[in-house]
Design a protein around this motif. Structure first.
Motif, PDB file in Angstrom:
ATOM      1  N   PRO A  87       0.809  -1.215   0.000  1.00  0.00           N
ATOM      2  CA  PRO A  87       0.000   0.000   0.000  1.00  0.00           C
ATOM      3  C   PRO A  87       0.845   1.269   0.000  1.00  0.00           C
ATOM      4  CG  PRO A  87      -0.891  -1.577   1.554  1.00  0.00           C
ATOM      5  CD  PRO A  87       0.431  -2.133   1.089  1.00  0.00           C
ATOM      6  N   ASP A  88       0.500   2.169  -0.906  1.00  0.00           N
ATOM      7  CA  ASP A  88       1.155   3.484  -1.095  1.00  0.00           C
ATOM      8  C   ASP A  88       2.429   3.449  -1.937  1.00  0.00           C
ATOM      9  OD1 ASP A  88      -0.836   4.631   0.318  1.00  0.00           O
ATOM     10  OD2 ASP A  88       0.344   5.116   2.093  1.00  0.00           O
ATOM     11  N   LYS A  89       2.915   2.268  -2.295  1.00  0.00           N
ATOM     12  CA  LYS A  89       4.141   2.221  -3.108  1.00  0.00           C
ATOM     13  C   LYS A  89       3.972   3.021  -4.398  1.00  0.00           C
ATOM     14  CE  LYS A  89       5.428  -1.379  -5.711  1.00  0.00           C
ATOM     15  NZ  LYS A  89       5.881  -1.111  -7.079  1.00  0.00           N
ATOM     16  N   GLY A  90       2.799   2.883  -5.044  1.00  0.00           N
ATOM     17  CA  GLY A  90       2.567   3.583  -6.316  1.00  0.00           C
ATOM     18  C   GLY A  90       2.607   5.094  -6.148  1.00  0.00           C
ATOM     19  N   ILE A  91       2.045   5.564  -5.049  1.00  0.00           N
ATOM     20  CA  ILE A  91       2.040   7.011  -4.777  1.00  0.00           C
ATOM     21  C   ILE A  91       3.474   7.501  -4.586  1.00  0.00           C
ATOM     22  CG2 ILE A  91       1.337   8.760  -3.069  1.00  0.00           C
ATOM     23  CD1 ILE A  91      -1.220   7.068  -2.603  1.00  0.00           C
ATOM     24  N   LEU A  92       4.247   6.748  -3.826  1.00  0.00           N
ATOM     25  CA  LEU A  92       5.636   7.139  -3.563  1.00  0.00           C
ATOM     26  C   LEU A  92       6.464   7.105  -4.854  1.00  0.00           C
ATOM     27  CD1 LEU A  92       5.933   5.203  -0.211  1.00  0.00           C
ATOM     28  CD2 LEU A  92       6.101   7.685  -0.463  1.00  0.00           C
ATOM     29  N   ASN A  93       6.295   6.060  -5.668  1.00  0.00           N
ATOM     30  CA  ASN A  93       7.082   5.983  -6.910  1.00  0.00           C
ATOM     31  C   ASN A  93       6.692   7.070  -7.908  1.00  0.00           C
ATOM     32  OD1 ASN A  93       8.674   3.944  -6.019  1.00  0.00           O
ATOM     33  ND2 ASN A  93       7.694   2.322  -7.212  1.00  0.00           N
ATOM     34  N   ASN A  94       5.414   7.446  -7.922  1.00  0.00           N
ATOM     35  CA  ASN A  94       4.981   8.544  -8.792  1.00  0.00           C
ATOM     36  C   ASN A  94       5.663   9.844  -8.358  1.00  0.00           C
ATOM     37  OD1 ASN A  94       3.355   9.830 -10.804  1.00  0.00           O
ATOM     38  ND2 ASN A  94       1.902  10.465  -9.229  1.00  0.00           N
ATOM     39  N   ARG A  95       5.671  10.091  -7.046  1.00  0.00           N
ATOM     40  CA  ARG A  95       6.306  11.313  -6.508  1.00  0.00           C
ATOM     41  C   ARG A  95       7.813  11.308  -6.748  1.00  0.00           C
ATOM     42  NH1 ARG A  95       2.909  12.885  -1.966  1.00  0.00           N
ATOM     43  NH2 ARG A  95       4.603  13.793  -0.779  1.00  0.00           N
ATOM     44  N   LEU A  96       8.439  10.164  -6.448  1.00  0.00           N
ATOM     45  CA  LEU A  96       9.897  10.075  -6.591  1.00  0.00           C
ATOM     46  C   LEU A  96      10.325  10.193  -8.053  1.00  0.00           C
ATOM     47  CD1 LEU A  96      10.455   7.316  -3.917  1.00  0.00           C
ATOM     48  CD2 LEU A  96      11.582   9.552  -3.923  1.00  0.00           C
ATOM     49  N   SER A  97       9.618   9.522  -8.947  1.00  0.00           N
ATOM     50  CA  SER A  97       9.964   9.615 -10.373  1.00  0.00           C
ATOM     51  C   SER A  97       9.829  11.054 -10.851  1.00  0.00           C
ATOM     52  CB  SER A  97       9.050   8.710 -11.210  1.00  0.00           C
ATOM     53  OG  SER A  97       9.442   7.372 -11.079  1.00  0.00           O
ATOM     54  N   ALA A  98       8.782  11.734 -10.419  1.00  0.00           N
ATOM     55  CA  ALA A  98       8.576  13.137 -10.832  1.00  0.00           C
ATOM     56  C   ALA A  98       9.749  13.998 -10.357  1.00  0.00           C
ATOM     57  CB  ALA A  98       7.252  13.654 -10.279  1.00  0.00           C
ATOM     58  N   ILE A  99      10.198  13.773  -9.127  1.00  0.00           N
ATOM     59  CA  ILE A  99      11.343  14.543  -8.590  1.00  0.00           C
ATOM     60  C   ILE A  99      12.590  14.290  -9.446  1.00  0.00           C
ATOM     61  CG2 ILE A  99      12.981  14.690  -6.650  1.00  0.00           C
ATOM     62  CD1 ILE A  99      10.554  14.234  -4.765  1.00  0.00           C
TER      63      ILE A  99
END
Ligand code: UDP
Length: 235
Positions: free
Chosen positions: A45-57
């Motif tokens: 849970p939440d991995k997708g949200i974190l990877n979306n944020r991290l990739s954007a950074i």
């Protein structure tokens, strides 16, 4: 406003959707995690949200440093709008420190610093388990031209040179990472994602793993480690 269309591709960790603009796609980052060719699976849970944020950074950082990427903008907590690339089916791995498959294959102790950066190429083909290939295979199979490969290698090394000091300042060692490139309006640009799913990040002082190896090796605390990387990058 982006109009989300039908899905065109579903991978292990992402779903790609059409939009009303044929030059743009929407990528949704899922919470699914897989390893060892899909044999090990879980939902984090939440991995997708974190990877979306991290990739954007990471994509913004690279753009600021003159590397063109497919990233256009984040549109929701787990979706980003990207340029529609014609993906080149070659995965590019960049290695600074021996870990994972290179340690095993060449009998190197994990953590040994490589005397120079190593680039490796694999055919992007799940059914064949992404076999490692070299330039001869790439040209024999018409996967990319020599000009495209020269551009890909130069860009992969430039990305490494940007990410190493950026992460070092956040207390993170960049061990290795995987990149994918694609064609867009006659240019070869960076696609896919840059996240703890596709990189090895080690804490600079303790050596603690802050990436998908926590999942691969059942170390626990996978999502907490991804969250810790995000916390450091946002500071
Ligand atoms: N990697 C990836 N996707 C792949 C294979 C590797 O993102 O299909 C990343 C992996 O997370 C690591 C780097 O590329 O950061 C090198 O991986 P390695 O070849 O050691 O493979 P693995 O440990 O996944 O077998």
């Amino acid at each position: 406003m982006v109009c989300k269309g039908v899905s065109v591709y579903e991978g292990k960790a992402k779903i790609v959707f059409k939009t009303d603009d044929r030059h743009r796609l929407l990528i949704e980052f899922k919470d699914d995690a897989t390893a060892f060719d899909g044999v090990k699976k879980d939902r984090l849970p939440d991995k997708g949200i974190l990877n979306n944020r991290l990739s954007a950074i990471f994509f913004r950082l690279l753009e600021e440093n003159g590397i063109e990427t497919h990233f256009i903008e984040s549109v929701s907590d787990r979706e980003m709008l990207v340029k529609a690339l014609e993906i080149i089916p070659v995965e590019v791995v960049v290695r600074n420190i021996a870990a994972g498959s290179i340690a095993k294959r060449l009998g190197l102790e994990e953590g040994v610093k490589l005397n120079r950066t190593v680039l490796e190429f694999s055919l992007k083909d799940d059914a064949l388990h992404d076999p490692m290939i070299n330039h001869y295979h790439i040209y024999a199979l018409d996967l990319a031209t020599a000009e495209e490969m020269a551009e890909i290698e130069k860009t992969a090394l430039a990305i490494n040179a940007i990410l190493i000091p950026y992460l070092e300042a956040k207390g993170i060692k960049l061990v290795d990472f995987k990149l994918e490139f694609g064609r867009y309006q006659g240019r070869v640009i960076l696609g896919d994602e840059i996240s703890p799913d596709t990189c090895r990040f080690w804490d600079s002082s303790s050596g603690e793993k802050l990436d998908k190896d926590r999942f691969r090796r059942d170390l626990g605390g996978v999502v907490d480690a991804y969250r810790e990387v995000l916390r450091r990058l946002e500071n």
